[in-house]
Design an enzyme around this catalytic site. Sequence first.
Site, mmCIF file in Angstrom:
data_model
loop_
_atom_site.group_PDB
_atom_site.id
_atom_site.type_symbol
_atom_site.label_atom_id
_atom_site.label_comp_id
_atom_site.label_asym_id
_atom_site.label_seq_id
_atom_site.Cartn_x
_atom_site.Cartn_y
_atom_site.Cartn_z
ATOM 1 N N PRO A 170 19.173 90.442 17.550
ATOM 2 C CA PRO A 170 19.591 91.808 17.267
ATOM 3 C C PRO A 170 19.054 92.845 18.240
ATOM 4 O O PRO A 170 17.862 93.047 18.339
ATOM 5 C CB PRO A 170 19.027 92.065 15.869
ATOM 6 C CG PRO A 170 18.283 90.852 15.460
ATOM 7 C CD PRO A 170 18.175 89.947 16.610
ATOM 8 N N GLU A 171 19.941 93.461 18.996
ATOM 9 C CA GLU A 171 19.613 94.622 19.808
ATOM 10 C C GLU A 171 20.322 95.820 19.178
ATOM 11 O O GLU A 171 20.913 95.702 18.111
ATOM 12 C CB GLU A 171 20.045 94.374 21.257
ATOM 13 C CG GLU A 171 19.407 93.106 21.825
ATOM 14 C CD GLU A 171 19.753 92.817 23.272
ATOM 15 O OE1 GLU A 171 20.157 93.741 23.990
ATOM 16 O OE2 GLU A 171 19.605 91.668 23.692
ATOM 17 N N ARG A 180 11.084 87.469 30.701
ATOM 18 C CA ARG A 180 12.308 87.027 30.024
ATOM 19 C C ARG A 180 13.281 86.389 31.004
ATOM 20 O O ARG A 180 13.313 86.738 32.190
ATOM 21 C CB ARG A 180 13.032 88.200 29.378
ATOM 22 C CG ARG A 180 12.241 88.933 28.387
ATOM 23 C CD ARG A 180 11.980 88.124 27.140
ATOM 24 N NE ARG A 180 12.170 88.939 25.979
ATOM 25 C CZ ARG A 180 11.668 90.158 25.848
ATOM 26 N NH1 ARG A 180 10.973 90.687 26.833
ATOM 27 N NH2 ARG A 180 11.869 90.826 24.763
#
Length: 292
Positions: free
Chosen positions: A21-22, A273
Site C-alpha cells: 500500500p502506497e 530498495r
Amino acid sequence: MPTGQTKLDAASPPSYSSTVPELAEVEFYRKQWNPGLGGKIRAVALHSGKRIFRGSDTSTLEKFLPGATLQKSEAHGKQMLFRFSKQLWLGVHLGMTGTLRVAPSGFQPGKHDHLVLHQRGRALVFNDPRQFGRLRFHQGLDVPGWWAKLPPALTSDSFTAAVMGKFLQRHRQLPLKAALLHQAGFPGIGNWMADEILWRGRLHPRTRAGEISEKKSRELWRVVRFVCREACKIIGRDFSDPPRGWFIHERWTAKGRCPRHRELLPRATIGGRTTAWCPKCQPEPVSRLRRS
DNA sequence: TACTCTGTTGAATA
DNA sequence: TTATTCAACAGAGT
C-alpha cells in the site's frame, strides 16, 4: 465466471504485482470501511499483545470503542485516521501487507485479522500478516499529535515546488530514490511510485538530491504531482491498473523494458530498495562517473 | 528442509 | 544533523 477472468471480489488484491500500500492503495483501502460510516460499534475483537498495537493500550480500546459510532475517515500519505464518537480515534498504517475490508456479520477472525469492529450487519476487518503496519488508539477532543504533525500532502496546495526543493536541499547527499521514499518529505511515496517518478522525470535514481538544477527540480515536482493525482484517480478509485505505458508495469521483473524504447531495465538496490531504471532515459549523473 | 527475497518504518549506529 | 544499516514479521518461491 467468464473465461479468462480471475476470481476476484470487490475488495480483493490488485491485478498488477504491487500489493504494497502506497498513497493510492491506502486511499482505496480507506474506502473499504465506508459501509460502516454512521454505524455503531457493537463489539470489538482483537489480538492483544501483538506488535501491530505497539504503543497503544488495547484494553482501553476494548473498553471504550463498543457503543461508539464511526463518523469519518481520512487518508494522508500512507496514514489513515478513523474518527469515532466519544472523542475516539483510530490511526491505521498498513505497512507492507495490511488491508482493510468488510466482512459479513458473525465474522470469525483468522490468524492475521488483528482487529475486528462488529457492527449491525457487518464487520470491519483489519488484516496484516507481517505486522509492519500499526494501529494507534487515541482519546481526545483533537486529532492525535502524530496526525497533526504530518508533512504537507503531495496533492495539496501546501506541497509547493519550493517546499520540495527545500527538502531536497536538506537531504542533498541522499540519492533521489532514497529522498523520494522519505515520508517526511514525500508522504505516501513507496517503491513503485518512486521509480515511476524518476523515470518520468528522466533522473537517475542515484542522482544526489542536492545535485539537480532548479529546472530539473521543478520538473520533478510536476511529475510528483502528476503521478500522485493519476494514481489516486486510477488505483484509489477501484484498484484499476494504470494504463499501458506506465513504468510500473515493467519494473517488477528482470525482463522489464522501458516503455519509451524497449531498453532492458537494469536493477539494483538503491536507498535500500530494489530499483529499476532506464539507462537511456535516466543516464548516470556526471559527478558520479567522475568519482568512480 | 533450508535458504532467499519481498519492502515499510524506526531504532541503532556511523 | 544527516546518512546508512538492520530488525521486526510471515509467506512465497527456489
